[in-house]
Design a protein around this motif. Sequence first.
Motif, short mmCIF file in Angstrom:
data_model
loop_
_atom_site.label_atom_id
_atom_site.label_comp_id
_atom_site.label_asym_id
_atom_site.label_seq_id
_atom_site.Cartn_x
_atom_site.Cartn_y
_atom_site.Cartn_z
N ARG A 291 0.84 -1.20 0.00
CA ARG A 291 0.00 0.00 0.00
C ARG A 291 0.88 1.25 0.00
N THR A 292 0.36 2.28 -0.61
CA THR A 292 1.05 3.56 -0.63
C THR A 292 0.83 4.27 0.70
N LYS B 65 -0.95 6.72 1.11
CA LYS B 65 -2.38 7.04 1.16
C LYS B 65 -3.24 5.81 1.37
N ARG B 66 -2.58 4.64 1.63
CA ARG B 66 -3.25 3.36 1.89
C ARG B 66 -3.93 2.82 0.65
N GLU B 67 -3.47 3.23 -0.52
CA GLU B 67 -3.99 2.67 -1.77
C GLU B 67 -3.17 1.42 -2.12
N ARG B 68 -3.84 0.42 -2.68
CA ARG B 68 -3.16 -0.83 -3.02
C ARG B 68 -2.37 -0.71 -4.32
N PRO C 242 -1.47 2.28 -8.04
CA PRO C 242 -2.87 2.05 -7.64
C PRO C 242 -3.89 2.09 -8.77
N LYS C 243 -3.78 3.05 -9.66
CA LYS C 243 -4.78 3.16 -10.73
C LYS C 243 -4.77 1.92 -11.61
N ASP D 36 -5.96 -1.32 -9.52
CA ASP D 36 -7.40 -1.39 -9.32
C ASP D 36 -8.11 -1.85 -10.59
#
Length: 390
Positions: A323-324, A326-329, A348-349, A352
């Motif tokens: 995760r980043t 920013k808590r994005e996977r 992340p983009k 997802d």
Amino acid sequence: HPKMAEMLRSTYGVMVYQEDVIKVAHFIGGLSLGEADLLRRAMSGKMRSRDAMRALKNTFYAGCGRQGITDEVISEIWRQMESFAGYSFCKAHSASYAVLSFQEAYLKAHYPALFLCSVLNNQGGYYRPEVYIQEARHLGLRILLPDVNTSDELHFCPDDRTIQLGFLHVKGLTDRTRVPLLRERREHGKFTDFDDFLRRAGTTAEDTGLLVRCGACDGFGEQRPAMLVRTRLFFNRGHRRVAEPELQLRFESFDEDLRRLRPYTPEQITQIELETFTYTVSTHVLDHFEKELRLTVKADRLQEHVGRRVHVGGWMIAAKLTRTRKRERMMFINLDDAVGRIDVVLFPKAFDRYAHLLRSTGPFVIYGKVVREYEVLNLVAEHVTLIRKE
């Protein structure tokens, strides 16, 4: 801080070992050695505890303040400790791993067949077994299918450039077959032909079919479909052992028909090997996707395309989901394209959008930009396609 430079002189001011965290907490933060070790445990591994860290953080800040250290410096020291301790090792552990890594690197360089054979017999390690099989192929080693006349329970090396697969790794092969087969061969010698194998081996019908399909009876010089017919005929009569003249008479009447049976195609053999071993032996799994991968850039040419967008292809041998801030996977994956390894980053983009495809090992065609950071090449993925055979 001057004390950091003094305590961490051997590592140029950087905390490398868990002992470094203890030293900084004790000598700079004023914690007792017991409290410093509690902090180390609270920050790392199974003992991680945010509540304990918060309590010790206040003690650490107060101790640093008594020594006249500014809040800005204290916050930075704490940040480094907190971020580092979660993945650090103690010094003895680190040294042991360094020695072990050197020994393994030496063995792989000088005795590659023995080394990879041992890794496979130990059920692999970080990677799946098929990755070690393909690594052996990259190194120019021969991988032999199991053989009812030469294989043992485990893989072994008949010479320093060959790995002979063993029975223990044939998925579905039971002890009811493996044990009597090896005992019969050991006590009465090798099987002279397939008829002799059927009479003497004491195998079950299902296991005999499995051994034939995966190539363990290829040494008898007959086509696998023909041997499967012989197997069904032998066991359908309800006999596990029959007299040689009777068996010979049964098979001779079918010889002409058996010779008309077509051998398995390379695609069929690949599918059988995937089902039996979970990896391919006779071919590389990507050999059957040449058309789909013909326009991809191979691992050994990737450095020629730094800064450009290209297509690469391969099957996934490892992946790490993270995760980043920013808590994005996001995900890092390693592709094997039969030439080498390609490191791919899915921010992340992209992750997802294509996460549902990445549950598979592929093979994939991935489009993205080639970047170089710290002399390491990565492909930053923008589009992922899962190749499916019709």
